[in-house]
Design a protein around this motif. Sequence first.
Motif, PDB file in Angstrom:
ATOM      1  N   LEU A 129       0.827  -1.205   0.000  1.00  8.87           N
ATOM      2  CA  LEU A 129       0.000   0.000   0.000  1.00  8.87           C
ATOM      3  C   LEU A 129       0.865   1.260   0.000  1.00  8.87           C
ATOM      4  O   LEU A 129       0.550   2.262  -0.633  1.00  8.87           O
ATOM      5  CB  LEU A 129      -0.922   0.013   1.224  1.00  8.87           C
ATOM      6  N   PHE A 130       1.980   1.165   0.696  1.00 11.50           N
ATOM      7  CA  PHE A 130       2.926   2.281   0.781  1.00 11.50           C
ATOM      8  C   PHE A 130       3.612   2.513  -0.578  1.00 11.50           C
ATOM      9  O   PHE A 130       3.746   3.642  -1.045  1.00 11.50           O
ATOM     10  CB  PHE A 130       3.953   1.936   1.863  1.00 11.50           C
ATOM     11  N   ALA A 131       3.998   1.404  -1.221  1.00 13.04           N
ATOM     12  CA  ALA A 131       4.731   1.509  -2.499  1.00 13.04           C
ATOM     13  C   ALA A 131       3.821   2.016  -3.614  1.00 13.04           C
ATOM     14  O   ALA A 131       4.243   2.793  -4.473  1.00 13.04           O
ATOM     15  CB  ALA A 131       5.328   0.158  -2.869  1.00 13.04           C
ATOM     16  N   THR A 132       2.587   1.571  -3.621  1.00 17.96           N
ATOM     17  CA  THR A 132       1.547   1.857  -4.628  1.00 17.96           C
ATOM     18  C   THR A 132       1.809   1.179  -5.981  1.00 17.96           C
ATOM     19  O   THR A 132       2.935   0.893  -6.338  1.00 17.96           O
ATOM     20  CB  THR A 132       1.326   3.382  -4.895  1.00 17.96           C
ATOM     21  N   ARG A 133       0.708   0.949  -6.689  1.00 17.49           N
ATOM     22  CA  ARG A 133       0.758   0.328  -8.021  1.00 17.49           C
ATOM     23  C   ARG A 133       0.987   1.421  -9.076  1.00 17.49           C
ATOM     24  O   ARG A 133       0.397   2.486  -8.993  1.00 17.49           O
ATOM     25  CB  ARG A 133      -0.580  -0.393  -8.280  1.00 17.49           C
ATOM     26  N   MET A 134       1.824   1.093 -10.049  1.00 15.92           N
ATOM     27  CA  MET A 134       2.068   2.054 -11.127  1.00 15.92           C
ATOM     28  C   MET A 134       1.265   1.745 -12.392  1.00 15.92           C
ATOM     29  O   MET A 134       0.818   2.651 -13.092  1.00 15.92           O
ATOM     30  CB  MET A 134       3.557   2.051 -11.467  1.00 15.92           C
ATOM     31  N   LYS A 135       1.131   0.434 -12.698  1.00 18.99           N
ATOM     32  CA  LYS A 135       0.547   0.050 -13.996  1.00 18.99           C
ATOM     33  C   LYS A 135      -0.703  -0.815 -13.795  1.00 18.99           C
ATOM     34  O   LYS A 135      -0.683  -1.712 -12.952  1.00 18.99           O
ATOM     35  CB  LYS A 135       1.570  -0.761 -14.805  1.00 18.99           C
ATOM     36  N   PRO A 136      -1.740  -0.591 -14.602  1.00 18.27           N
ATOM     37  CA  PRO A 136      -2.872  -1.528 -14.583  1.00 18.27           C
ATOM     38  C   PRO A 136      -2.497  -2.773 -15.392  1.00 18.27           C
ATOM     39  O   PRO A 136      -1.569  -2.719 -16.194  1.00 18.27           O
ATOM     40  CB  PRO A 136      -3.979  -0.739 -15.281  1.00 18.27           C
ATOM     41  N   PRO A 137      -3.222  -3.878 -15.205  1.00 13.86           N
ATOM     42  CA  PRO A 137      -2.908  -5.066 -16.014  1.00 13.86           C
ATOM     43  C   PRO A 137      -3.427  -4.901 -17.443  1.00 13.86           C
ATOM     44  O   PRO A 137      -4.447  -4.237 -17.631  1.00 13.86           O
ATOM     45  CB  PRO A 137      -3.661  -6.188 -15.296  1.00 13.86           C
ATOM     46  N   LEU A 138      -2.779  -5.494 -18.422  1.00 12.41           N
ATOM     47  CA  LEU A 138      -1.535  -6.237 -18.301  1.00 12.41           C
ATOM     48  C   LEU A 138      -0.393  -5.233 -18.359  1.00 12.41           C
ATOM     49  O   LEU A 138      -0.284  -4.476 -19.310  1.00 12.41           O
ATOM     50  CB  LEU A 138      -1.426  -7.245 -19.446  1.00 12.41           C
ATOM     51  N   ALA A 139       0.449  -5.282 -17.367  1.00  9.81           N
ATOM     52  CA  ALA A 139       1.445  -4.224 -17.189  1.00  9.81           C
ATOM     53  C   ALA A 139       2.447  -4.167 -18.338  1.00  9.81           C
ATOM     54  O   ALA A 139       2.986  -3.103 -18.641  1.00  9.81           O
ATOM     55  CB  ALA A 139       2.164  -4.429 -15.861  1.00  9.81           C
ATOM     56  N   PHE A 140       2.700  -5.307 -18.961  1.00  8.16           N
ATOM     57  CA  PHE A 140       3.744  -5.361 -20.005  1.00  8.16           C
ATOM     58  C   PHE A 140       3.191  -5.782 -21.364  1.00  8.16           C
ATOM     59  O   PHE A 140       3.402  -5.102 -22.356  1.00  8.16           O
ATOM     60  CB  PHE A 140       4.880  -6.293 -19.555  1.00  8.16           C
ATOM     61  N   ASP A 141       2.503  -6.922 -21.380  1.00 12.70           N
ATOM     62  CA  ASP A 141       1.971  -7.393 -22.669  1.00 12.70           C
ATOM     63  C   ASP A 141       0.515  -6.933 -22.771  1.00 12.70           C
ATOM     64  O   ASP A 141      -0.422  -7.691 -22.498  1.00 12.70           O
ATOM     65  CB  ASP A 141       2.107  -8.916 -22.762  1.00 12.70           C
TER      66      ASP A 141
END
Length: 466
Positions: A334-346
């Motif tokens: 929770l502290f770090a937080t998410r940067m990308k929604p799925p699919l993050a790469f493909d």
Amino acid sequence: MGYSLDFNQSNYETKTLTLDNQTIEYRAFEKIVYVEYPVDVQFHTMNIYVPDAYFKGEAIGPYTSDRAPILLINTVGGYKPGEPGGPGQGRFGEANAAFFALKQGYVVAMPGVRGRSLQDDNGRNIGVAPAAIIDLKAAVRYLRHNRAVIPGDTEKIVSNGTSAGGALSSLLGATGNHQDYEPYLEKIGAAKERDDIFAASCYCPITNLEHADAAYEWLFHGLNDYKKKKIERVNGEIKKTPIEGTMSVDQITLSAELKRNFPPYLNSLGLKSSNGETLTLDESGKGSFQKHVQSFLIDSAKTALAKGEDLSELEWITINNGNVIDLDFGQFILFATRMKPPLAFDDIELKTPENELFGTASIKAQHFSAFAEEHTQVDGSLADATIIKMMNPMDYIGSSENVTSSHWRIRHGSVDRDTSLAIPIILATTLMNKGYNVDFTLPWGQGHGGDYDLDELFAWIDNIAL
Ligand code: DHB
């Protein structure tokens, strides 16, 4: 007739550069075409920098002209083409790695590297996978081909790169001399030499791409908000624009599916902790591998505390008698937080840098995982399996068919969310398990970036090179 692969010793300029109140004097050998048949003359060129002292027969610290390590720095970011760089200022105005490396007595080689979005005059994509790794290998071969005339020890080549460049550095370290790359090297007229290297320095390697989506959801599933900053230079100033969003119901479903795909992959690796325990995950994603990830975070917090950082406001870290003894993994996420929604790469709409990396001469972007291909929203095709393999160091580490570097230094910031913490940890643990010398940490509070601890990097290089 192609370009000559023989180094011209008289084609240089002697330069003096002062930054941060420090001065270096060096010979700059610039714009050297390093293959016989360049596909792109701008990017198939390398700059080589040598401390001037070596031409006067002097030593710098422990190094002399024939004993100095060669730092091979790539400037690739975002899998875009990387310019052949040189000593100067980094992104935030600070003196860069090449500057300090010359000060330290290293020879510096900075090849240009092809990348996605590079096109020829006919609109054909000429920088898609595996172009970037082919170019780095060709640069290594050029240095070896000219070992008698270029100062520095070609048995002490240390590669350095950040993010996509860190991934390429890990790939160069993992895959030395493997036959898979040979036809591509031959096509551009690379020197017929070995391309294995002594050591790889990898900052936040965005690697293992076909497993990176599952690894991302293993870490971030349940966190449906994402935020990132678009960083660009506007009129010479760095401008950061926040991009925030909440995942759709479909994305949340994809996240759950991907998370379920991670334990089978992780368990198939048979990784072990430093005390020999097999690292696994159960179906829900819990298990000894999660504890392993947590242990690197605890080590990181310990180091920060020892350096005098105040962690007392982070209630999810348990500190006892000045020692970090526990860290709540869920609270950390929770502290770090998410940067990308799925699919993050493909991406199912083929919109990421990685989709373009796996394009072809005539196709702009492709999938590189079966999961994304199955879920494609744009009828995307799947990249060639051999090319996907050739971009993943995991498939080569320790194989008898190639030479893997003996020495590795891998850094990934503890709050760098450009890829899952699992990715660099899998890379580092695989290398450790196979007996390589690995220096790996997750620097506390560090986000996405590299070259932030050059004193420590150079101390590490000196330690292995001498
Ligand atoms: C880079 C960052 C990313 O998030 C990514 O997916 C690929 C490359 C980079 O900074 O090089």
